[in-house]
Design a protein around this motif. Structure first.
Motif: not given
Length: 324
Positions: A187-190, A198-201, A251-256, A269-278
């Motif tokens: 959730d924090l990443i989203v 960015s993803v690194e930050n 693994k799902s996060l890395a694949t996303t 958007q992809a991370l938001k969908v993954l967070s909802q699935e989680r």
């Protein structure tokens, strides 16, 4: 009416002109002098990445002085020579064992050498320990030798598999700790990605925020952030993140993240969908535990609830019958 012999309409015009000039200067300043600001930001990001990488590498490579490192290196060389002499050098190149040790948190250079030597030493010490335990129980002169041999064999087998069981147990503990804090970290990443980072930050920010709540997960995010800064292949950094943890959720996060960068889809958007699935997975796990609760409570209720109930209900009648 005038102020300092200046008419009021003229004063208003001058003030409006000055305000307009200040506004134009404030808006145009970033466009007139952009290089210095960008250079400062780039230097800040670079220094932050270097500092994070240095901290992670220092935490992984050493926890003591250089003398301890040399002592460990010397011990590892001796152990490696012993394993090579016993034709066990092929076990030192096992990728599966390296992965298990990495998931358990043993990531120093000679971890595999120490692990294999521990298995070999435990397998040799196991039979002697079994004989000692058998002899300590009392006189065993009449004990068949076949039974003693079985005990020695079980001791050797137990000593051989004991280090692996300890490593697997440690890996499961780390995975449980990571899994408990991963949903909040996601959730924090989203939030960070949607906020423009960015993803690194975002990984660096999450590392700072969850350092106290989940040190293990913070270490994994910090390592991934350092790899993203220094590895040429970002996909490799994401894959290493999934391999080090061994969790399906990561693994799902890395694949996303890999697919988002490969196909150009929005990361937020992809991370938001993954967070909802989680969240849905966590709710399903909670519902599953709640549904299994009645079955788990059946035996305790039978053992601890029914006997006192029968004693309270039938006890007075039994006492009256006994006095008749």
């Amino acid at each position: 009416m005038s102020i300092f012999n200046i008419a009021t309409p003229t004063l208003i015009v001058w003030m409006a002109t000055l305000a307009a000039l200040v506004s134009v200067a404030a808006i145009a300043a970033p466009f007139v002098f952009p290089a210095k600001g960008k250079s400062a930001r780039f230097k800040q990001v670079t220094s932050k990445r270097r500092e994070l990488s240095r901290q992670q590498l220092d935490g992984l490579t050493t926890k003591g002085s250089l003398l301890r490192q040399r002592q460990k290196s010397t011990k590892a060389e001796i152990m490696k020579k012993v394993l090579v002499a016993l034709k066990l050098d092929q076990a030192l190149s096992s990728k599966e064992l390296k992965l298990h040790l990495s998931q358990a948190g043993y990531r120093y250079q000679n971890a595999l050498v120490f692990f294999q030597f521990a298995r070999f030493a435990a397998a040799i010490a196991g039979p002697f320990l079994a004989i000692f335990l058998i002899e300590s129980q009392g006189p065993t002169a009449t004990l068949p030798y076949a039974l003693k041999l079985v005990g020695m064999g079980l001791g050797a087998l137990g000593g051989f598999y004991l280090p692996k069981l300890l490593v697997v147990n440690q890996a499961q503990k780390r995975q449980k700790e990571i899994n408990l804090g991963f949903a909040d970290a996601l959730d924090l990443i989203v939030i960070c990605v949607e906020g423009g980072l960015s993803v690194e930050n975002a990984f660096e920010r999450v590392t700072e925020e969850i350092g106290e709540a989940s040190p293990t997960l913070a270490q994994e995010f910090g390592l991934t952030s350092a790899e993203l800064a220094y590895l040429g292949d970002r996909h490799k950094a994401y894959q290493n993140f999934a391999d080090r943890t061994g969790l399906p959720a990561i693994k799902s996060l890395a694949t996303t993240l890999i697919q988002s960068e490969k196909y150009g889809t929005p990361v937020g958007q992809a991370l938001k969908v993954l967070s909802q699935e989680r969240r849905q997975d966590r709710m399903a796990i909670a519902e599953r535990k709640g549904a299994s609760l009645p079955a788990k409570l059946t035996v305790p209720m039978i053992v601890f609830f029914l006997p006192p109930l029968f004693a309270v209900v039938i006890g007075p009648a039994a006492i009256q019958i006994s006095h008749m």
